[in-house]
Design a protein around this motif. Sequence first.
Motif, short mmCIF file in Angstrom:
data_model
loop_
_atom_site.label_atom_id
_atom_site.label_comp_id
_atom_site.label_asym_id
_atom_site.label_seq_id
_atom_site.Cartn_x
_atom_site.Cartn_y
_atom_site.Cartn_z
N GLY A 129 0.82 -1.19 0.00
CA GLY A 129 0.00 0.00 0.00
C GLY A 129 0.85 1.25 0.00
O GLY A 129 2.06 1.20 -0.24
N LEU A 130 0.19 2.35 0.27
CA LEU A 130 0.85 3.66 0.32
C LEU A 130 1.05 4.05 1.77
O LEU A 130 0.10 4.00 2.57
CB LEU A 130 -0.02 4.70 -0.40
N VAL A 131 2.26 4.44 2.10
CA VAL A 131 2.58 4.82 3.47
C VAL A 131 3.53 6.01 3.45
O VAL A 131 4.32 6.16 2.49
CB VAL A 131 3.18 3.62 4.24
N GLN A 132 3.48 6.82 4.45
CA GLN A 132 4.39 7.95 4.55
C GLN A 132 5.76 7.48 5.04
O GLN A 132 5.87 6.46 5.75
CB GLN A 132 3.85 9.01 5.49
N ALA A 133 6.78 8.23 4.69
CA ALA A 133 8.12 7.93 5.18
C ALA A 133 8.12 7.86 6.70
O ALA A 133 7.48 8.68 7.38
CB ALA A 133 9.10 8.99 4.69
N GLY A 134 8.80 6.86 7.23
CA GLY A 134 8.83 6.64 8.66
C GLY A 134 7.77 5.67 9.15
O GLY A 134 7.79 5.23 10.31
N GLY A 135 6.83 5.35 8.28
CA GLY A 135 5.74 4.45 8.64
C GLY A 135 6.12 2.99 8.54
O GLY A 135 7.28 2.64 8.27
N TYR B 156 15.50 -19.39 -6.57
CA TYR B 156 14.13 -19.63 -6.11
C TYR B 156 13.28 -20.19 -7.24
O TYR B 156 13.38 -19.76 -8.38
CB TYR B 156 13.54 -18.33 -5.54
N ASP B 157 12.44 -21.13 -6.88
CA ASP B 157 11.68 -21.86 -7.88
C ASP B 157 10.28 -21.33 -8.11
O ASP B 157 9.71 -21.48 -9.19
CB ASP B 157 11.58 -23.33 -7.47
N TYR B 158 9.70 -20.74 -7.07
CA TYR B 158 8.31 -20.30 -7.15
C TYR B 158 8.21 -18.85 -6.70
O TYR B 158 8.88 -18.44 -5.75
CB TYR B 158 7.41 -21.18 -6.27
N TRP B 159 7.34 -18.12 -7.39
CA TRP B 159 7.20 -16.68 -7.14
C TRP B 159 5.74 -16.29 -7.06
O TRP B 159 4.88 -16.85 -7.74
CB TRP B 159 7.85 -15.89 -8.28
N GLY B 160 5.48 -15.28 -6.21
CA GLY B 160 4.17 -14.68 -6.20
C GLY B 160 4.06 -13.60 -7.26
O GLY B 160 5.02 -13.33 -7.99
N GLN B 161 2.90 -12.98 -7.33
CA GLN B 161 2.64 -11.94 -8.33
C GLN B 161 3.15 -10.57 -7.90
O GLN B 161 3.27 -9.66 -8.73
CB GLN B 161 1.15 -11.87 -8.63
N GLY B 162 3.44 -10.42 -6.64
CA GLY B 162 3.97 -9.16 -6.15
C GLY B 162 2.90 -8.26 -5.55
O GLY B 162 1.72 -8.35 -5.87
N THR B 163 3.34 -7.39 -4.66
CA THR B 163 2.46 -6.39 -4.06
C THR B 163 3.21 -5.06 -4.04
O THR B 163 4.40 -5.01 -3.71
CB THR B 163 2.01 -6.82 -2.65
N GLN B 164 2.51 -4.01 -4.41
CA GLN B 164 3.14 -2.69 -4.53
C GLN B 164 3.27 -2.03 -3.17
O GLN B 164 2.29 -1.95 -2.41
CB GLN B 164 2.33 -1.80 -5.46
N VAL B 165 4.46 -1.52 -2.89
CA VAL B 165 4.70 -0.70 -1.70
C VAL B 165 5.17 0.66 -2.19
O VAL B 165 6.14 0.75 -2.95
CB VAL B 165 5.75 -1.34 -0.79
N THR B 166 4.48 1.69 -1.77
CA THR B 166 4.84 3.04 -2.15
C THR B 166 5.03 3.87 -0.89
O THR B 166 4.13 3.93 -0.04
CB THR B 166 3.77 3.69 -3.03
N VAL B 167 6.20 4.47 -0.76
CA VAL B 167 6.51 5.28 0.41
C VAL B 167 6.65 6.73 -0.04
O VAL B 167 7.50 7.06 -0.87
CB VAL B 167 7.81 4.81 1.09
N SER B 168 5.81 7.57 0.49
CA SER B 168 5.83 8.98 0.10
C SER B 168 6.71 9.77 1.06
O SER B 168 6.78 9.47 2.25
CB SER B 168 4.42 9.54 0.10
N SER B 169 7.34 10.81 0.53
CA SER B 169 8.24 11.62 1.36
C SER B 169 7.50 12.77 2.02
O SER B 169 6.36 13.06 1.72
CB SER B 169 9.38 12.16 0.50
#
Length: 122
Positions: free
Chosen positions: A10-16, A109-122
Amino acid sequence: QVQLAESGGGLVQAGGSLRLSCAASGRTFSSYAMGWFRQAPGKEREFVTTISGSGRSTYYADSVKGRCTISRDNAKNTVYLQMNSLKPEDTAVYYCAAGSYGSSSWKDYDYWGQGTQVTVSS
């Protein structure tokens, strides 16, 4: 065969903080080492951390050491990544992966997930 599904980005502020989860299918989850990797736009996939099948051994990239903690619950077939003191440079798609042994190389590594977005705002 192992199927992996990440969640918790998800979206989180810097320091979070954020906690990512990776749920795995299959009965042999505890036999796999698990890793977290991340990939920012225009950059190569980068190792974050890995944990042994038992959970007793962990290893972290210098860039996240002291800020991130990997853990697993083999009864729930889930691995977690707790991220604290997040920085804008932590912004990336985070992937979990399963392999026969813990490694900092994504090629092991043999198996992978689809990924999850991490966004850190300044």
